[in-house]
Design an enzyme around this catalytic site. Structure first.
Site, PDB file in Angstrom:
ATOM      1  CG  ASP A  34      -3.039  -1.570 -24.010  1.00  0.00           C
ATOM      2  OD1 ASP A  34      -3.665  -1.130 -24.990  1.00  0.00           O
ATOM      3  OD2 ASP A  34      -1.827  -1.794 -23.861  1.00  0.00           O
ATOM      4  CD  GLU A  92      -6.221  -2.650 -27.550  1.00  0.00           C
ATOM      5  OE1 GLU A  92      -5.692  -2.344 -28.809  1.00  0.00           O
ATOM      6  OE2 GLU A  92      -5.696  -2.814 -26.461  1.00  0.00           O
TER       7      GLU A  92
END
Length: 748
Positions: free
Chosen positions: A427, A480
Site C-alpha cells: 500500500d 500501489e
C-alpha cells in the site's frame, strides 16, 4: 553470611527501575568460606518460604528472605551456572542444575524453573544477523515463543527496546504485576528477554516499558502472533506450529507458476463487510465461514485470486486495516490464527490464490502501538518532516535503521511462511518513495544528494522484493504506486524496485474520466482511452477498479456512469468488457461485480439483495463470463506485458467513439478481435480489417440479452470476404451494438 546485594539494588528491583535485573536474580558466583559457590536469588513476593532443589540429588536448600518484599537468596556450593545454548533453530533446553520450590499463603507447594537461570534463546548467529538487520526469521526469536527449559514448559519473551530503562512482562501468568517478571537486557542488541515458566498459550500479555523519558507505558508486542478483540489491546501467547496444512499440491504448483503469462482475475475483498452474519459481533463472519462462502463464490465467478484488505490487527475498524498495530497478528475479528490458516488452506484446496494488503508505509499513533515504543522515536523518525505523515496523521517508519528494516522485511516473509500467502500488495508506495510526498515547501528534508527520493525506503523495498522472490517462488508482489517512478516492476538487478506488478493508476483515472462523459462528448476525449497503450508495456500492470474508486463521495461505479437506467448498465458492462480485454491483470472490488448502487460502507457492505433484479444479475453474469474468457483464451493473458500481445486495428475513429484491436498469444493461440462502441448508436455493417482470413466467431457480446442488453450482435460470427481494410489483408463486416463490446476469435 551476609548478602552481597546492596539494599539500593533490591529497592530498584522492587520499584521496577533496575537496569539489569539479571545481575541480581538467578545464579551468580560468590566467594563462600574461601571457596567459589553460587548464590541463587529470586524475587518471590507471594512466597511464604522458598527452597533451591538440586536436580541430581534432590537436596533442598532453604532460601533466606533478605528483604521483606520477598527477595530470597540461597548459597549453594555444588551448583554450577547453566550452560548457554548457541546453536541456531534448535529446541533450546537449559542445562540448569536446580529448580525452585515455594509455598504461598495457602500453603500450596509450587515448583518452578528459575527464569534467570534459563539461557538466552538468541544464538551467536541470531545476534550477528540481528546486528546486520538481516534476520529474516526474527519472528522466531522475538515476541512470545513457546519454549521448554529443562523439562518445564513456558514462554520466552523478548522485545527490542534499546532506550528503555527497564522492561517488565505483564500478563495473566503474573497477575499483571511486572515486578514478578523483570526482563534482562542484552545491552549490545537493545533486546530485553525473559523466560516465564508459568506462562502458556492463550495467556494475554504486554510489555511494560520504563521509557528513557521516565514514563511507564504498557505496549502490545510488536511481534505478537495474536491480539485481543478491539478495543482491547493485549497480545496473546500463540502456538503457530500446531496447524496441519493440506495445500502441498498448491504450493508445488505455485512454484512453477509464471505470474507474467498466467491469467489473473483478482477479487478485492474487505472481510469485515463482504457478507454479514446475523447475531454475530458487528455481523463479522469467522474465517472458516468466510472461507467456504468466498471460495464457492469465486469459483462461480471465475476469479483466480482474492485480495484481502489488510488482515493484520488494527484498533480502528474504520481504517479498514490500513492503520496496523499488530503486524504479525491476523485480526481477531474473525477468529484466531489457526482459523485464518484454515481460510488460506481452504481457498488453496479450491484452487484460489490469496493476496493480502501489506502496509509498510506508516503506522498509527495508538498508545499501545509502535509510536515512541521505548520512550524514544524508535520505529519512526524523531524529525516530523520525515517521521509523520501529513495526510493520515500517522507515523512513518525509519527505513534507514537496520532493526526497523529487518522488522518490516521479516514481517512480509512471515505471512508467506506461516500463512502460505500467495502475494503481497504494498500500500501507498508513492508515499514511501518521495521525501516531499504531500508536503509543502520547507516541510521536508532532502536526501544526502539534495534530491527528493527516499533512499532508505528504496533500499528497503528492493531488499523486500529480493527476499520474497528468492525464498518463495511463484509468490507475487504488487505496488500501489501512482507516479511515473521508472522500473517499479523491473528486477532489482536491472535497476528496478523488483515488484512483480504495478497498479496502473493512470489507466484507472483516465478510463473512469472518459466513461463519466456523456457519449455525445466522448469523441473529444478519445485520447483518454488510447493513451494507456503508449505506456502499457513499460511496467507489468494490474488494472485496478479498487475500493478507492467507490468511497469518499465518489459513488459506486454504476452511479458514476452517465445516462438513463439502461445506459448506466450498458456503460458499466462496456467498461468491464474494455477492461478485461485491455493488456494487464484484472482487479475488481467487491460489489462492483453486480453493479452495487451505493458507495461502499464498511459497516454495511454490498447490497446482495440487488441480485433479486435481472439487471444486476446480468452484470454479475457478465463479469463471470469475462473472467472465464480471460482464463480460456491465451491471447487475453499470455502477453499482458509486452507489445507482441496487442495490435491496434482502429484507434482513430473518434467521431464514432469506436476502438478496435487485437489481442494475441503465443504460437498457435488464436487471435482475439475486440470491437467497442462507446456510443448508444448501433453501427451496422461496420467494416473491420483483420490479419487473417477465415471465420471469426463471436465469443462474447456485452449487449447480450442474458446480461440485460438489447441483443444486437453477430451470432454465430462473421466470415472474411477478401477485401483489404484498415491496412489489413482481409476484413469482416460487423454490427456494433450500442454502448457495448463484441469479441471475436479466429476459427480456422
Amino acid at each position: 553470611m551476609h548478602t552481597q546485594v546492596s539494599l539500593s539494588s533490591i529497592t530498584r528491583l522492587i520499584d521496577g527501575t533496575h537496569e539489569n535485573p539479571s545481575s541480581l536474580l538467578g545464579p551468580h558466583p560468590v566467594d563462600y568460606r574461601g571457596s567459589q559457590a553460587v548464590a541463587v536469588r529470586s524475587y518471590l513476593p507471594e512466597a511464604k518460604a522458598a527452597w533451591v532443589v538440586e536436580r541430581s540429588s534432590g537436596e533442598r536448600r532453604p532460601m533466606r528472605r533478605i528483604h521483606p518484599s520477598g527477595f530470597f537468596e540461597a548459597i549453594c556450593e555444588s551448583i554450577d551456572r547453566p550452560a548457554q545454548s548457541r546453536k541456531m533453530n534448535e529446541d533450546i533446553s537449559a542445562k540448569s542444575k536446580y529448580h525452585i520450590q515455594m509455598t504461598n499463603d495457602t500453603g500450596k507447594m509450587i515448583d518452578m524453573q528459575d527464569p534467570y537461570a534459563a539461557p538466552s534463546i538468541l544464538s551467536d548467529f541470531d545476534r550477528y544477523l540481528i546486528g546486520e538487520g538481516k534476520h529474516h526469521q526474527i519472528y522466531e526469536r522475538l515476541g512470545a515463543q513457546l519454549r521448554t527449559v529443562d523439562g518445564q514448559s513456558g514462554v520466552n519473551f523478548a522485545v527490542w527496546a534499546p532506550n528503555a530503562r527497564s522492561v517488565q512482562v505483564v500478563g495473566d501468568f503474573n497477575g499483571w504485576d511486572g515486578r514478578k517478571s523483570v526482563a534482562r537486557s542484552h545491552g549490545d542488541l537493545g533486546i530485553w528477554e525473559l523466560f516465564v515458566p508459568t506462562a502458556k498459550a492463550g495467556d494475554r500479555y504486554k510489555f511494560r516499558i520504563h521509557g528513557m523519558d521516565g514514563s511507564w507505558i504498557d505496549k502490545s508486542d510488536p511481534f505478537g502472533f495474536a491480539a485481543e478483540l478491539p478495543p482491547l489491546t493485549a497480545s496473546i501467547v500463540t502456538d503457530l506450529n500446531n496447524y496441519q496444512w493440506e495445500d502441498a499440491d498448491w504450493i508445488e504448483r505455485r512454484a512453477e507458476w509464471n505470474p507474467l503469462h498466467e491469467p489473473m482475475n483478482v477479487y478485492e475483498v474487505h472481510l469485515g463487510s463482504w457478507q454479514k452474519g446475523p447475531g454475530r459481533t458487528h455481523g463479522w463472519l469467522d474465517y472458516k465461514d468466510l472461507a467456504r462462502r468466498l471460495s464457492e463464490y469465486c469459483h462461480r465467478m471465475n476469479f483466480t485470486h482474492v485480495e484481502l484488505m489488510p488482515v493484520s490487527e488494527h484498533p480502528y475498524s474504520g481504517s479498514w486495516g490500513y492503520q496496523t498495530v499488530g503486524y504479525f497478528a491476523p485480526t481477531s475479528r474473525h477468529g484466531d490464527p489457526n482459523d485464518f490458516k484454515f481460510f488460506v488452506d481452504y481457498l488453496h484446496k479450491q484452487g484460489i490464490g490469496v493476496i493480502v494488503d501489506w502496509v509498510p508505509a506508516h503506522f498509527p499513533k495508538d498508545a499501545h502501538g509502535l509510536r515512541r515504543f521505548d520512550g524514544s522515536a524508535l520505529y519512526e523518525h524523531e524529525d516530523p518532516r520525515k517521521g509523520e505523515h501529513p495526510d493520515w496523521g500517522t507515523m512513518i517508519f525509519n527505513y534507514g535503521r537496520n532493526e526497523v528494516r529487518n522488522f518490516l522485511i521479516a514481517n512480509a516473509l512471515f505471512w508467506l511462511d506461516k500463512y502460505h500467502i500467495d502475494g503481497l500488495r504494498v500500500d501507498a508506495v508513492a508515499s514511501m518513495l518521495y521525501l516531499d510526498y504531500s508536503r509543502e515547501e520547507g516541510g521536508w528534508e532532502p536526501n544526502q544528494y539534495g534530491g527528493r527520493e527516499n533512499l532508505e525506503a528504496l533500499h528497503m523495498l528492493r531488499e523486500f522484493n529480493v527476499a520474497v522472490h528468492e525464498n518463495y517462488p511463484g509468490v507475487v508482489t504488487a505496488a500501489e504506486e501512482s507516479t511515473a517512478w521508472p522500473g517499479v516492476s523491473k528486477p532489482v538487478d536491472d535497476g528496478g524496485l523488483g515488484f512483480t506488478y504495478k497498479w496502473n493508476m493512470g489507466w484507472m483515472n483516465d478510463t473512469l474520466s472518459y466513461m463519466r462523459n456523456e457519449p455525445i462528448h466522448r469523441k473529444f476525449h478519445q485520447n483518454e482511452l488510447t493513451f494507456s497503450l503508449i505506456y502499457a508495456f513499460t511496467e507489468n500492470f494490474v488494472l485496478p477498479l479498487s475500493h478507492d474508486e467507490v468511497v469518499h463521495g465518489k459513488g459506486s461505479l454504476i452511479s458514476q456512469m452517465p445516462g438513463d437506467m439502461w445506459q448506466k448498465f450498458a456503460n458499466l458492462r462496456l467498461l468491464y468488457s474494455y477492461m478485461w480485454t485491455h493488456p494487464g491483470k484484472k482487479l475488481l472490488f467487491m460489489g462492483g461485480e453486480f453493479a452495487q448502487w451505493n458507495e461502499w460502507n464498511d459497516d454495511e457492505g454490498p447490497d446482495w439483495i440487488l441480485l433479486d433484479f435481472a439487471t444486476h444479475r446480468g452484470v454479475q453474469q457478465l463479469v463471470a463470463d469475462l473472467n472465464k474468457l480471460v482464463i480460456e483464451n491465451p491471447a487475453l493473458h499470455q502477453f499482458d506485458f509486452t507489445n507482441e500481445g496487442f495490435e491496434w486495428i482502429d484507434c482513430m475513429n473518434a467521431d464514432d467513439s469506436i476502438l478496435v484491436y487485437l489481442r494475441k498469444g503465443m504460437d498457435g493461440a488464436p487471435p482475439i478481435l475486440v470491437c467497442s462502441n462507446f456510443t448508444p448508436v448501433v453501427r451496422t455493417a461496420y467494416r473491420v480489417g483483420v490479419p487473417h482470413s477465415g471465420f471469426w466467431k463471436e465469443i462474447f457480446n456485452s449487449d447480450g440479452e442474458a446480461y440485460g442488453g438489447s441483443n444486437v450482435g453477430n451470432y454465430p460470427g462473421r466470415k472474411t470476404f477478401g477485401e483489404e481494410h484498415h491496412s489489413r489483408p482481409d476484413s469482416i463486416s460487423v454490427d456494433l451494438p450500442p454502448l457495448a463490446t463484441v469479441i471475436f476469435r479466429l476459427e480456422h
